[in-house]
Scaffold this motif. Sequence first.
Motif, PDB file in Angstrom:
ATOM      1  N   ALA A  88      12.734  13.799  10.477  1.00 19.59           N
ATOM      2  CA  ALA A  88      12.425  14.257   9.182  1.00 19.59           C
ATOM      3  C   ALA A  88      11.200  13.184   8.557  1.00 19.59           C
ATOM      4  O   ALA A  88      10.398  13.616   7.816  1.00 19.59           O
ATOM      5  N   ALA A  89      11.430  11.819   8.490  1.00 18.37           N
ATOM      6  CA  ALA A  89      10.363  10.910   7.895  1.00 18.37           C
ATOM      7  C   ALA A  89       8.989  11.175   8.882  1.00 18.37           C
ATOM      8  O   ALA A  89       8.156  11.345   8.336  1.00 18.37           O
ATOM      9  N   LEU A  90       9.092  11.161   9.990  1.00 19.09           N
ATOM     10  CA  LEU A  90       7.857  11.338  11.066  1.00 19.09           C
ATOM     11  C   LEU A  90       7.250  12.821  10.885  1.00 19.09           C
ATOM     12  O   LEU A  90       5.994  12.874  10.620  1.00 19.09           O
ATOM     13  N   PHE A  91       7.974  13.726  10.456  1.00 15.43           N
ATOM     14  CA  PHE A  91       7.556  15.322  10.195  1.00 15.43           C
ATOM     15  C   PHE A  91       6.782  15.241   8.817  1.00 15.43           C
ATOM     16  O   PHE A  91       5.790  15.724   8.535  1.00 15.43           O
ATOM     17  N   PHE A  92       7.294  14.474   7.839  1.00 11.58           N
ATOM     18  CA  PHE A  92       6.849  14.408   6.458  1.00 11.58           C
ATOM     19  C   PHE A  92       5.995  13.302   6.058  1.00 11.58           C
ATOM     20  O   PHE A  92       5.251  13.372   5.043  1.00 11.58           O
ATOM     21  N   ARG A  93       5.777  12.461   7.076  1.00  7.96           N
ATOM     22  CA  ARG A  93       4.827  11.370   6.745  1.00  7.96           C
ATOM     23  C   ARG A  93       3.379  11.593   6.297  1.00  7.96           C
ATOM     24  O   ARG A  93       2.792  11.089   5.581  1.00  7.96           O
ATOM     25  N   ARG A  94       2.777  12.547   7.277  1.00 12.60           N
ATOM     26  CA  ARG A  94       1.555  12.706   7.200  1.00 12.60           C
ATOM     27  C   ARG A  94       1.243  13.753   6.032  1.00 12.60           C
ATOM     28  O   ARG A  94       0.183  13.319   5.234  1.00 12.60           O
ATOM     29  N   THR A 135       0.958  -1.110   0.173  1.00 12.00           N
ATOM     30  CA  THR A 135      -0.030   0.107  -0.026  1.00 12.00           C
ATOM     31  C   THR A 135       0.956   1.271   0.087  1.00 12.00           C
ATOM     32  O   THR A 135       2.086   1.018   0.243  1.00 12.00           O
ATOM     33  N   PRO A 136       0.356   2.326  -0.257  1.00 11.78           N
ATOM     34  CA  PRO A 136       1.394   3.599  -0.230  1.00 11.78           C
ATOM     35  C   PRO A 136       1.848   3.735   1.161  1.00 11.78           C
ATOM     36  O   PRO A 136       3.129   4.096   1.331  1.00 11.78           O
ATOM     37  N   ALA A 137       1.106   3.481   2.335  1.00 14.93           N
ATOM     38  CA  ALA A 137       1.700   3.752   3.574  1.00 14.93           C
ATOM     39  C   ALA A 137       2.992   2.689   3.732  1.00 14.93           C
ATOM     40  O   ALA A 137       4.098   3.230   4.348  1.00 14.93           O
ATOM     41  N   ARG A 138       2.831   1.475   3.273  1.00 16.38           N
ATOM     42  CA  ARG A 138       3.883   0.487   3.326  1.00 16.38           C
ATOM     43  C   ARG A 138       4.945   0.619   2.689  1.00 16.38           C
ATOM     44  O   ARG A 138       5.895   0.623   2.905  1.00 16.38           O
ATOM     45  N   ALA A 139       4.768   1.328   1.126  1.00 13.34           N
ATOM     46  CA  ALA A 139       5.740   1.583   0.452  1.00 13.34           C
ATOM     47  C   ALA A 139       6.505   2.676   1.141  1.00 13.34           C
ATOM     48  O   ALA A 139       7.907   2.716   0.964  1.00 13.34           O
ATOM     49  N   LEU A 140       5.719   3.745   1.500  1.00 11.35           N
ATOM     50  CA  LEU A 140       6.737   4.930   2.266  1.00 11.35           C
ATOM     51  C   LEU A 140       7.372   4.174   3.380  1.00 11.35           C
ATOM     52  O   LEU A 140       8.599   4.745   3.534  1.00 11.35           O
ATOM     53  N   LEU A 141       6.778   3.514   4.158  1.00 11.29           N
ATOM     54  CA  LEU A 141       7.513   2.855   5.385  1.00 11.29           C
ATOM     55  C   LEU A 141       8.807   2.322   4.867  1.00 11.29           C
ATOM     56  O   LEU A 141       9.906   2.406   5.561  1.00 11.29           O
ATOM     57  N   LEU A 142       8.733   1.371   3.952  1.00  7.00           N
ATOM     58  CA  LEU A 142       9.892   0.789   3.405  1.00  7.00           C
ATOM     59  C   LEU A 142      10.962   1.677   2.964  1.00  7.00           C
ATOM     60  O   LEU A 142      12.086   1.399   3.056  1.00  7.00           O
ATOM     61  N   LEU A 143      10.540   2.437   2.104  1.00  8.97           N
ATOM     62  CA  LEU A 143      11.370   3.547   1.438  1.00  8.97           C
ATOM     63  C   LEU A 143      12.208   4.479   2.579  1.00  8.97           C
ATOM     64  O   LEU A 143      13.242   4.318   2.505  1.00  8.97           O
ATOM     65  N   VAL A 144      11.397   5.001   3.632  1.00  6.94           N
ATOM     66  CA  VAL A 144      11.931   5.733   4.731  1.00  6.94           C
ATOM     67  C   VAL A 144      12.911   4.734   5.488  1.00  6.94           C
ATOM     68  O   VAL A 144      13.839   5.426   5.943  1.00  6.94           O
ATOM     69  N   GLY A 145      12.513   3.431   5.784  1.00 12.65           N
ATOM     70  CA  GLY A 145      13.260   2.767   6.518  1.00 12.65           C
ATOM     71  C   GLY A 145      14.637   2.393   5.644  1.00 12.65           C
ATOM     72  O   GLY A 145      15.961   2.634   6.447  1.00 12.65           O
ATOM     73  N   GLY A 146      14.613   2.325   4.530  1.00 17.50           N
ATOM     74  CA  GLY A 146      16.030   2.311   3.726  1.00 17.50           C
ATOM     75  C   GLY A 146      16.791   3.326   4.065  1.00 17.50           C
ATOM     76  O   GLY A 146      18.013   3.309   4.245  1.00 17.50           O
ATOM     77  N   LEU A 147      16.099   4.511   3.618  1.00 18.04           N
ATOM     78  CA  LEU A 147      16.819   5.830   3.768  1.00 18.04           C
ATOM     79  C   LEU A 147      17.699   6.095   5.154  1.00 18.04           C
ATOM     80  O   LEU A 147      18.546   6.810   5.156  1.00 18.04           O
ATOM     81  N   ILE A 148      16.660   5.688   6.079  1.00 22.14           N
ATOM     82  CA  ILE A 148      17.187   5.954   7.546  1.00 22.14           C
ATOM     83  C   ILE A 148      18.522   5.151   7.698  1.00 22.14           C
ATOM     84  O   ILE A 148      19.530   5.448   8.300  1.00 22.14           O
ATOM     85  N   CYS A 149      18.537   3.911   7.261  1.00 22.64           N
ATOM     86  CA  CYS A 149      19.515   2.894   7.324  1.00 22.64           C
ATOM     87  C   CYS A 149      20.797   3.373   6.524  1.00 22.64           C
ATOM     88  O   CYS A 149      21.855   3.578   7.062  1.00 22.64           O
ATOM     89  N   LEU A 150      20.446   3.928   5.383  1.00 24.85           N
ATOM     90  CA  LEU A 150      21.656   4.490   4.383  1.00 24.85           C
ATOM     91  C   LEU A 150      22.237   5.817   5.144  1.00 24.85           C
ATOM     92  O   LEU A 150      23.454   6.251   5.161  1.00 24.85           O
ATOM     93  N   THR A 151      21.187   6.651   5.910  1.00 20.47           N
ATOM     94  CA  THR A 151      21.861   7.807   6.399  1.00 20.47           C
ATOM     95  C   THR A 151      22.808   7.501   7.725  1.00 20.47           C
ATOM     96  O   THR A 151      23.667   8.242   7.794  1.00 20.47           O
ATOM     97  N   THR A 152      22.167   6.564   8.492  1.00 22.47           N
ATOM     98  CA  THR A 152      22.928   6.161   9.607  1.00 22.47           C
ATOM     99  C   THR A 152      24.311   5.449   9.146  1.00 22.47           C
ATOM    100  O   THR A 152      25.303   5.846   9.762  1.00 22.47           O
ATOM    101  N   ALA A 153      24.464   4.637   8.239  1.00 26.40           N
ATOM    102  CA  ALA A 153      25.577   4.120   7.801  1.00 26.40           C
ATOM    103  C   ALA A 153      26.430   5.243   7.144  1.00 26.40           C
ATOM    104  O   ALA A 153      27.669   5.212   7.477  1.00 26.40           O
ATOM    105  N   SER A 154      25.891   6.121   6.489  1.00 22.03           N
ATOM    106  CA  SER A 154      26.837   7.239   5.869  1.00 22.03           C
ATOM    107  C   SER A 154      27.423   8.118   7.193  1.00 22.03           C
ATOM    108  O   SER A 154      28.516   8.359   7.095  1.00 22.03           O
ATOM    109  N   GLY A 155      26.696   8.283   8.010  1.00 19.60           N
ATOM    110  CA  GLY A 155      27.159   9.135   9.039  1.00 19.60           C
ATOM    111  C   GLY A 155      27.955   8.540   9.836  1.00 19.60           C
ATOM    112  O   GLY A 155      29.144   8.896  10.503  1.00 19.60           O
ATOM    113  N   ALA A 156      28.025   7.109  10.044  1.00 16.87           N
ATOM    114  CA  ALA A 156      29.105   6.213  10.736  1.00 16.87           C
ATOM    115  C   ALA A 156      30.415   6.365   9.946  1.00 16.87           C
ATOM    116  O   ALA A 156      31.404   6.555  10.526  1.00 16.87           O
TER     117      ALA A 156
END
Length: 166
Positions: A52-58, A5-26
Amino acid sequence: MAQITPARALLLLVGGLICLTTASGALIGALFGGAAVALAAAVCSGTAGALAALFFRRRALRHFATAQREAGTRGYAEGIAHGVLLHVAAYEAAVFPRSGPAGVSPEERAARRTLAYRMAALDEVPRLVREAAADTLAMLDAADRTGTEEALAQLAAAVRQEYARP
């Protein structure tokens, strides 16, 4: 597997971006200051991404819902336009039967005429399709074969134009 669903797709995309951002920061922290800086940079960048994901999710979900409603409305109008074309073509087949004048009973012809007129009179029918259907039905009532063929081609073009619109 769960439905996408759009909500699930957004969750998967944001989860991947957060993991990528965390790894890049490390990685950036490790390059500039060692393990302690890498840990702090990873925590900071991961937290910033999650906030940022929580802020833009709605806002993103509201946009998805609006787009879905518009697609449903447009699809309904396209379906209605195709239904008008189908019923007008069925009435045309009753007015000019291929099997000769005895091929269609007067009751069937009247029933197809009623259905075609009712379908063309629906409020949901787009204006261009309604006008083209009215022209075609007038030609059919006059039993003008060449005029009907031209009007039916105009109706088909109006229906095609309806679903080709952006």
